[in-house]
Scaffold this active site. Structure first.
Site, short mmCIF file in Angstrom:
data_model
loop_
_atom_site.label_atom_id
_atom_site.label_comp_id
_atom_site.label_asym_id
_atom_site.label_seq_id
_atom_site.Cartn_x
_atom_site.Cartn_y
_atom_site.Cartn_z
CB CYS A 152 -4.78 10.24 1.96
SG CYS A 152 -5.19 9.07 3.27
CG HIS A 161 -3.43 2.78 4.27
ND1 HIS A 161 -4.15 3.55 3.38
CD2 HIS A 161 -3.23 1.59 3.66
CE1 HIS A 161 -4.39 2.86 2.29
NE2 HIS A 161 -3.84 1.67 2.43
CD GLU A 182 -3.07 -1.05 0.28
OE1 GLU A 182 -3.66 0.04 0.22
OE2 GLU A 182 -3.38 -2.03 -0.43
#
EC number: 3.5.3.23
Length: 447
Positions: free
Chosen positions: A371, A249, A175
Site C-alpha cells: 500500500c 483492493h 483506486e
C-alpha cells in the site's frame, strides 16, 4: 531491450496519521476507529522500510504527504475566516467531517495513480493517471495534489505523459495501482498489464456487505489513455468473496513482479479464465507467466486479509532472484509463515528471501508494505529526468528521520485534528520537506 529498473516510490507518512475509521470495507481501519495513533512512529517505520530496500540494492523513491486538514474542502463547504477559525468551526459543527478532511491516507501511494512504463506504451513514454478515489470522500480530495506532485517529480514531457484523473460519479471509482499489476520477462522488456475491477459502474449489486471500489469502465479508460497494446492487456474481475472478506483492493489478495503472479486461490472471480487471458497476453511477448497460487485450504481469505500476506512487495534483487517484503503480521500468523517458508524452500518459483518489517502503525489502518509504494519502471534516460530530490539515499533518509522527529507528534487522537496549531505545525514541516526533497512550491500555502 532497454536497460530499465523498477523504482518503488513510497508515500511519506503525513503528520496527521490517525485512526479515524473512515474506510468502509477496510477491516483494520474500521476495527481501530478512535484509537490513539503515533505519527512519529509511523513515518519512522516507513522510512525504515525504504532504507531496507536501499540496502538490498534497490533504488528507492519518495512521494511527499499532502497538507491536512484540507482547507479548500472546508471553504467549499461554507467555512470562512482564518485557517484556525475554519478548523475550529468545522470541528464544532461536525467532527467526522473534519476527520475526513484531515486524513493522512495519501501515504498509501499504491492508490495514488496508475503508471504504465514506456516499454508497454505505443508512444514510448511513461504514462501517469492520478486515481480519482471517488469511492471514499476523504480520498477523493487527493487527486489534484497527487497530480501536482507527480508533475513536479516527473516533469520532462519528452519522457513522461500526465493524464487528468478520470471523472467520478456514481460508482465510477478508480483506486489506482492497488488494482493494477504488470508481468514481464524483465523490467525493461514489453509487458502485459493486468487490470482488476470489482464491478461495472452501471451494474446493480445486491446483498453485498462491502461494495467494490474499482470500476470496469475505468480499467478500459486507463488502458486506452495509456496507449497500451490491446493484445497485451488483461482486464479481469476480483472475486466477490474476496471483497466480502475485506479485500477492498486486489493488492490484498495478489501481487505481480517480473513474470510472476502471486495470488490467493480465491482472488479472482474466474481464476481459470484469468490465467488463460494472462497466458494469451504474455505469449506474443515471448515468455511464460509464473503462477504462484496460495490454496485456500492452507491460507484462508481471513488469514490473507489480517496478515496482508499478498500486500507484500515482491521485488527483483540485483542478482536476479526475488524477495518478499512482508509485514510482521505475516510472520506472526502460523499459516502464512508456514506458506512463505515453503515458498523459500521450493525450487518451483524464483522467490528466495523474505524480510518481515514492523509497519504496525500503517497496518492498523489497513495499509501494508505494498500500500505504501507506487511502482514505476524507468529506463536510464527516464531515471535521469526524474527530480533528484525524490530519489533517496541513506543519508537523505537520515535527514528525513531527523526532520520527522522534530515535527511529528508521538500521540494523536482523532479529536486532536481540531487543534489549529496542528495545521500550523504541518505547514512548517512540509515547507521544510520541499526544501529537503528539492520539490519547489507544490503546496497551496507556498504558491
Amino acid at each position: 531491450m532497454s536497460t530499465a529498473s523498477e523504482i518503488n516510490f513510497d508515500g511519506l507518512v503525513g503528520p496527521t496519521h490517525n485512526y479515524g475509521g473512515l474506510s468502509m470495507g477496510n477491516l483494520a481501519s474500521m476495527t481501530n476507529y478512535g484509537a490513539v495513533s503515533n505519527p512519529r512512529a509511523a513515518v519512522l517505520q516507513g522510512l525504515d522500510k525504504m532504507r531496507t530496500l536501499i540496502r538490498l540494492g534497490l533504488t528507492q523513491g519518495v512521494l511527499p504527504p499532502q497538507l491536512r486538514p484540507h482547507l479548500p474542502t472546508l471553504r467549499a463547504f461554507g467555512f470562512t475566516g482564518s485557517d484556525a477559525q475554519m478548523i475550529e468551526a468545522a470541528h464544532a459543527a461536525s467532527p467526522s467531517f473534519l476527520y475526513n478532511t484531515a486524513s493522512a491516507s495519501s501515504m498509501w501511494t499504491a492508490n495514488a495513480a496508475t503508471v504504465s512504463p514506456s516499454a508497454d506504451t505505443q508512444d514510448g513514454t511513461v504514462h501517469f493517471t492520478p486515481a480519482n478515489l471517488g469511492s471514499m470522500f476523504h480520498r477523493s480530495i487527493e487527486a489534484e495534489q497527487t497530480g501536482r506532485a507527480l508533475k513536479a517529480i516527473f516533469a520532462d514531457d519528452k519522457h513522461f505523459t500526465h493524464h487528468a484523473p478520470l471523472p467520478y460519479g456514481g460508482a465510477m471509482g478508480d483506486e489506482g495501482a492497488a488494482n493494477h499489476g504488470r508481468l514481464a520477462a524483465a523490467h525493461g522488456e514489453a509487458g502485459a498489464e493486468l487490470f482488476v475491477y470489482g464491478r461495472s459502474a452501471f451494474e446493480k449489486l445486491e446483498g453485498m456487505k462491502f461494495l467494490p471500489r474499482q470500476a470496469l469502465e475505468v480499467c478500459h479508460a486507463v488502458a486506452t489513455n495509456h496507449k497500451l497494446r490491446f493484445e497485451n492487456t488483461i482486464i479481469t474481475r476480483q472475486s466477490r468473496k474476496a471483497i466480502e472478506a475485506g479485500a477492498f483492493h486486489n493488492d490484498v489478495v495478489s501481487v505481480t513482479n517480473g513474470p510472476c503472479l502471486f495470488y490467493h486461490e480465491e482472488a479472482f472471480e474466474d481464476l481459470a479464465r484469468t490465467q488463460a487471458d494472462i497466458r494469451k497476453a504474455c505469449e506474443p511477448l515471448g515468455f511464460e507467466p509464473v503462477f504462484i497460487e496460495v490454496p485456500a485450504a492452507e491460507v484462508s481469505l481471513e488469514d490473507a486479509v489480517t496478515s496482508y500476506l499478498f500486500n507484500s512487495q515482491l521485488v527483483t534483487l540485483p542478482d536476479g532472484t526475488m524477495a518478499l517484503i512482508l509485514p510482521t503480521e505475516a510472520e506472526e500468523n502460523p499459516r502464512t509463515k508456514t506458506f512463505v517458508d515453503g515458498m523459500l524452500e521450493s525450487n518451483s518459483n524464483p522467490v528466495s528471501q523474505a524480510f518481515y518489517l514492523d509497519l504496525k502503525q500503517s497496518m492498523k489502518n489497513g495499509g501494508g508494505p505494498a500500500c505504501l509504494r507506487l511502482r514505476i519502471v524507468l529506463t536510464e534516460a527516464e531515471r535521469a529526468a526524474v527530480s533528484t530530490g525524490a530519489i533517496l539515499t541513506e543519508d537523505r533518509i537520515t535527514e528525513l528521520e531527523t526532520w520527522a522527529v522534530r515535527h511529528y507528534r508521538d500521540q494523536l487522537a482523532p479529536a486532536d485534528l481540531g487543534d489549529p496549531f496542528l495545521y500550523e505545525d504541518n505547514c512548517r514541516a512540509l515547507d521544510e520537506l520541499t526544501q529537503i526533497l528539492d520539490l519547489g512550491p507544490i503546496y497551496d500555502f507556498q504558491r
